[in-house]
Design a protein around this motif. Structure first.
Motif: not given
Length: 134
Positions: A4-18
């Motif tokens: 997974l790209s860092s973009k996908a990992i960070y995006g998943l982290a942001a969605m988890h927070v939301l």
């Protein structure tokens, strides 16, 4: 091996927070950035991509911010990954001349996609730390 790209990992982290926003309220970028340790500018880019893919909604202004476009139990992890990275684990064409290899790669792709069909809301349930009394 695909990763997974860092973009996908960070995006998943942001969605988890939301997904954990109290009462589903709007969250400002600075709040999400503080909780995920993602730079403000990069996070804005990710959230913009997620908004264009209808995974988050945004409202401008002092009381604005971002929130999930639908409940976390309706959003699959693979949707987030594909919104940020494009088609997930797509194998282009036959690698070699064997029909068996064609079936093999197709099977691998299907299994990888299945792994990531977990709902955003299931992340907490599936990966709770286990504590044992001694």
């Amino acid at each position: 091996m695909a990763a997974l790209s860092s973009k996908a990992i960070y995006g998943l982290a942001a969605m988890h927070v939301l997904s954990h926003a109290p009462g589903g309220r709007m969250m400002q970028v600075r709040e999400i950035a503080a909780m995920t340790r993602i730079s403000h500018g990069y996070l804005e880019q990710l959230l913009s991509m997620l908004r264009r893919n209808h995974l988050v909604i945004s409202i401008r202004g002092a009381s604005g911010g971002y929130k999930l476009s639908r409940p976390a139990h309706e959003i699959e992890v693979i949707e987030i990954i594909e919104a940020l990275d494009g088609p997930f684990y797509k194998i282009d064409g036959n690698v070699g001349s064997s029909l068996i290899l064609e079936y093999f790669w197709s099977d691998i792709e299907e299994k990888m996609r299945t792994l990531f069909t977990m709902k955003l809301s299931e992340l907490d349930q599936a990966y709770q730390p286990h504590y044992y009394e001694i």
